[in-house]
Design a protein around this motif. Structure first.
Motif, mmCIF file in Angstrom:
data_model
loop_
_atom_site.group_PDB
_atom_site.id
_atom_site.type_symbol
_atom_site.label_atom_id
_atom_site.label_comp_id
_atom_site.label_asym_id
_atom_site.label_seq_id
_atom_site.Cartn_x
_atom_site.Cartn_y
_atom_site.Cartn_z
ATOM 1 N N GLU A 1 0.481 4.018 11.386
ATOM 2 C CA GLU A 1 0.485 4.586 10.042
ATOM 3 C C GLU A 1 0.232 3.444 9.055
ATOM 4 O O GLU A 1 0.867 2.393 9.117
ATOM 5 C CB GLU A 1 1.829 5.280 9.777
ATOM 6 N N THR B 1 0.573 2.746 5.678
ATOM 7 C CA THR B 1 1.554 2.185 4.743
ATOM 8 C C THR B 1 2.513 1.268 5.483
ATOM 9 O O THR B 1 2.815 0.160 5.032
ATOM 10 C CB THR B 1 2.331 3.309 4.018
ATOM 11 N N ALA C 1 0.846 -1.189 0.000
ATOM 12 C CA ALA C 1 0.000 0.000 0.000
ATOM 13 C C ALA C 1 0.879 1.237 0.000
ATOM 14 O O ALA C 1 2.002 1.214 0.493
ATOM 15 C CB ALA C 1 -0.888 0.011 1.239
ATOM 16 N N PHE D 1 -0.085 5.068 1.004
ATOM 17 C CA PHE D 1 -0.957 6.159 1.399
ATOM 18 C C PHE D 1 -0.110 7.420 1.321
ATOM 19 O O PHE D 1 0.984 7.465 1.873
ATOM 20 C CB PHE D 1 -1.513 5.935 2.806
ATOM 21 N N THR D 2 -0.572 8.418 0.615
ATOM 22 C CA THR D 2 0.260 9.592 0.331
ATOM 23 C C THR D 2 0.245 10.625 1.448
ATOM 24 O O THR D 2 0.666 11.752 1.242
ATOM 25 C CB THR D 2 -0.158 10.241 -0.994
ATOM 26 N N THR E 1 -3.395 8.520 7.557
ATOM 27 C CA THR E 1 -4.210 7.331 7.409
ATOM 28 C C THR E 1 -3.676 6.280 8.364
ATOM 29 O O THR E 1 -2.502 5.935 8.312
ATOM 30 C CB THR E 1 -4.171 6.816 5.959
#
Length: 180
Positions: free
Chosen positions: A109, A111, A95, A97-98, A102
């Motif tokens: 976190e 990612t 994954a 997530f930018t 998230t």
């Protein structure tokens, strides 16, 4: 000789192609798909119709409890003889997530939770079940490099600090904000 291969990230994209390639290379293998929702069961059904031995166990890699439950289910099936000996794990789910806001269901976190912790939990939970000469392949996101070549500049580079700090939501804001 039959053996078990566990795979995450097999339901679409590169993983979907890789799952079939793994089975083409080891047609005697039993592939165990760990996937979210019904995608794993649908892929297992498709591959079974092609003559492969495939099982799906619903697993949400964003929830470490789900990962533990899936690993425990695999272990129970191995111990009972329902699954042949464990020889391979392909950790292909990844994954990116930018943002660092998230979080996983465990408050980490997202990612980091999917790309690092989920694989760690799977391997550690099953470590005593792998047969000698087993292979573990991890092919997840390289998001944490933090350079344009690896993630097109969408994620800042790593801050080499205590991993417990990096694993928390808001880590980037706390670590990279300039003082007032």
């Amino acid at each position: 000789m039959s053996h078990t291969i566990i795979m995450t990230g097999a339901t679409r994209g590169f993983g979907r192609v890789a799952a079939e390639g793994v089975l083409d290379g080891s047609p005697e293998a039993h592939l165990v798909l760990l996937a979210r929702g019904t995608a794993g069961a649908e892929l297992a059904s498709d591959l079974s119709r092609k003559g492969y031995s495939v099982t799906s166990i619903p697993t949400d890699l964003l929830a470490l409890g789900s990962v533990r439950d899936a690993a425990d289910e695999v272990a129970a099936r191995l111990d009972s003889g329902e699954l042949p000996r464990l020889r391979k794990l392909v950790g292909n789910a990844g994954a990116l997530f930018t943002n660092d806001m998230t979080q996983s269901r465990d408050g980490l976190e997202a990612t980091f939770a999917v790309n690092v912790l989920a694989n760690h939990v799977l391997i550690r939970r099953l470590q005593n079940r792998f047969e000698a000469a087993s292979r573990i392949v991890i092919t997840v996101s390289d998001a944490h490099f933090g350079d344009f070549r690896h993630n097109k500049g969408m994620m800042p580079g790593p801050s080499w600090t205590n991993p417990t700090e990096l694993a928390r939501i808001d880590a980037f804001l706390r670590l990279f904000e300039s003082p007032p």
